[in-house]
Design an enzyme around this catalytic site. Structure first.
Site, PDB file in Angstrom:
ATOM      1  N   ARG A  65       0.822  -1.214   0.000  1.00  0.00           N
ATOM      2  CA  ARG A  65       0.000   0.000   0.000  1.00  0.00           C
ATOM      3  C   ARG A  65       0.858   1.268   0.000  1.00  0.00           C
ATOM      4  O   ARG A  65       0.489   2.271  -0.625  1.00  0.00           O
ATOM      5  CB  ARG A  65      -0.911  -0.028   1.228  1.00  0.00           C
ATOM      6  CG  ARG A  65      -1.985   1.048   1.237  1.00  0.00           C
ATOM      7  CD  ARG A  65      -3.083   0.674   2.219  1.00  0.00           C
ATOM      8  NE  ARG A  65      -4.086   1.727   2.309  1.00  0.00           N
ATOM      9  CZ  ARG A  65      -4.244   2.519   3.366  1.00  0.00           C
ATOM     10  NH1 ARG A  65      -3.435   2.378   4.414  1.00  0.00           N
ATOM     11  NH2 ARG A  65      -5.180   3.437   3.385  1.00  0.00           N
ATOM     12  N   HIS A  69       0.292   4.366  -2.521  1.00  0.00           N
ATOM     13  CA  HIS A  69       0.020   5.719  -2.027  1.00  0.00           C
ATOM     14  C   HIS A  69       1.153   6.681  -2.387  1.00  0.00           C
ATOM     15  O   HIS A  69       0.941   7.892  -2.442  1.00  0.00           O
ATOM     16  CB  HIS A  69      -0.209   5.697  -0.513  1.00  0.00           C
ATOM     17  CG  HIS A  69      -1.597   5.266  -0.147  1.00  0.00           C
ATOM     18  ND1 HIS A  69      -2.361   5.904   0.801  1.00  0.00           N
ATOM     19  CD2 HIS A  69      -2.374   4.247  -0.610  1.00  0.00           C
ATOM     20  CE1 HIS A  69      -3.538   5.306   0.908  1.00  0.00           C
ATOM     21  NE2 HIS A  69      -3.564   4.293   0.068  1.00  0.00           N
ATOM     22  N   ASN A  97      -4.078   8.914   4.573  1.00  0.00           N
ATOM     23  CA  ASN A  97      -2.894   8.293   5.170  1.00  0.00           C
ATOM     24  C   ASN A  97      -2.871   8.326   6.693  1.00  0.00           C
ATOM     25  O   ASN A  97      -2.279   7.459   7.337  1.00  0.00           O
ATOM     26  CB  ASN A  97      -1.623   8.980   4.653  1.00  0.00           C
ATOM     27  CG  ASN A  97      -1.408   8.763   3.168  1.00  0.00           C
ATOM     28  OD1 ASN A  97      -1.841   7.753   2.610  1.00  0.00           O
ATOM     29  ND2 ASN A  97      -0.749   9.712   2.516  1.00  0.00           N
ATOM     30  N   HIS A 197      -6.376  -5.845  -2.531  1.00  0.00           N
ATOM     31  CA  HIS A 197      -7.213  -6.000  -1.339  1.00  0.00           C
ATOM     32  C   HIS A 197      -7.466  -7.477  -1.024  1.00  0.00           C
ATOM     33  O   HIS A 197      -8.254  -7.785  -0.134  1.00  0.00           O
ATOM     34  CB  HIS A 197      -8.540  -5.252  -1.505  1.00  0.00           C
ATOM     35  CG  HIS A 197      -8.396  -3.774  -1.346  1.00  0.00           C
ATOM     36  ND1 HIS A 197      -9.457  -2.892  -1.448  1.00  0.00           N
ATOM     37  CD2 HIS A 197      -7.295  -2.999  -1.098  1.00  0.00           C
ATOM     38  CE1 HIS A 197      -9.014  -1.650  -1.263  1.00  0.00           C
ATOM     39  NE2 HIS A 197      -7.711  -1.693  -1.054  1.00  0.00           N
TER      40      HIS A 197
END
Length: 324
Positions: A65, A69, A97, A197
């Protein structure tokens, strides 16, 4: 004729360069970037990632992740790793975040180990995130792919970009498609990258709306989550639920869960909700080989978003701060 042919070739070459530049993708990244400058770089990163994932399997999802990001805000430049200073406002405090992204201590360990292996800071923090994402997926049973390398690190952060560019869990399919198109990624990239996911957990605050307000969710599944996530905002916001029912194993279960209307987030279930992405979800649910292949390809594509190369940016000595 030779002269006109040469001019034509030049024009075509210039056009190709312009197209590549406009897409934000770089042809300067290569798989063997550290082969001569630090031949042990990749094996060093892998060993630290494997140890961290063995200690806590959720960490694999967290490291994956971080790369996502990072890339969606000013490109894959390591900006998400910068702490706030008098002159830099960290992306860590941005809404998507804050109290959410994690794994920074593992990145610190990787950086320390790889700099020791190289004898000096040679490997960028941005490249560490790209390699750690791949190694995390592999450690949890997922596919491997050839990570393109040669990114350099930013000297600034962009919290406003994080608030704007990172797709919220409340988005609908049209909004999700646009969010990815803005990064040069298509609808297929969107569906396959959300397959990340298949590992990890989400906080109650991100799925509360889906389990209490949406109708496209299995009622028994929703009820089971209500024990973890109370309706009242501010109560149990940080309570975790798995993003799919095999949250520590990288597989195609995520897509099977969507077909069963057991997507944890509103945005997850949007991929199987009578829209243009239903068929791809079906395919991945029974063909994990196709999912694995496409996931690697889309990760390479995402890792190519607007990297700093050449003499742009720097190679940080500490991933949390810019060099003096």
């Amino acid at each position: 004729m030779a002269s006109s042919h040469g001019n034509f070739s030049f024009i075509v070459s210039a056009l190709v360069i312009a197209i590549v530049a406009s897409n934000g993708f770089s042809s300067e990244l290569t798989g063997n970037y550290y082969e001569n400058s630090c031949p042990n770089a990749l094996s060093t990163i892998k060993s630290v990632v494997e140890a961290a994932v063995q200690k806590e399997r959720r960490m694999g999802a967290s490291l994956l992740r971080l790369h996502f990001h990072d890339c969606f805000v000013n490109g894959c430049d390591g900006s998400i790793l910068l702490d706030s200073t008098a002159t830099i406002e960290s992306e860590k405090s941005a809404r998507p975040n804050n109290n959410s992204v994690r794994g920074f201590e593992v990145v610190d360990k990787i950086k320390q180990a790889v700099d020791q292996a190289c004898g000096k800071p040679v490997v960028s923090c941005a490249d560490i995130l790209a390699v750690a994402a791949r190694d995390s997926v592999v450690a949890l049973g997922g596919p491997t792919w050839d990570v393109r390398l040669g990114r350099r690190d930013s000297t600034t952060a962009n919290p406003n970009g994080a608030n704007t560019n990172l797709p919220a869990p409340s988005l609908n399919l049209t909004q999700l498609i646009k969010s990815f198109q803005d990064q040069g990624l298509d609808e297929k990239d969107l569906v396959v990258l959300y397959g990340a996911h298949t590992i990890g957990f989400a906080r109650c605050v991100t799925y509360r709306g889906h389990i209490y307000n949406d109708t496209n969710i299995d009622p028994n599944f929703a009820n089971s989550l209500k024990y973890i996530c109370p309706r009242d905002v501010g109560v149990g916001d940080g309570n975790l639920a798995p993003l799919d029912c095999t949250a520590t194993k990288f597989d195609s279960q995520y897509y099977s869960d969507l077909i069963s209307k057991k997507g944890l987030l509103h945005s997850d279930q949007e991929f199987f909700n009578g829209g243009s992405t239903d068929q791809l979800v079906k395919e991945y649910s029974y063909n994990s080989e196709a999912f694995f292949q496409d996931f690697g390809n889309s990760m390479i594509k995402m890792g190519n978003i607007q990297p700093l190369t050449g003499d742009q940016g720097e190679i940080r000595g500490n991933c949390r701060r810019v060099n003096n």
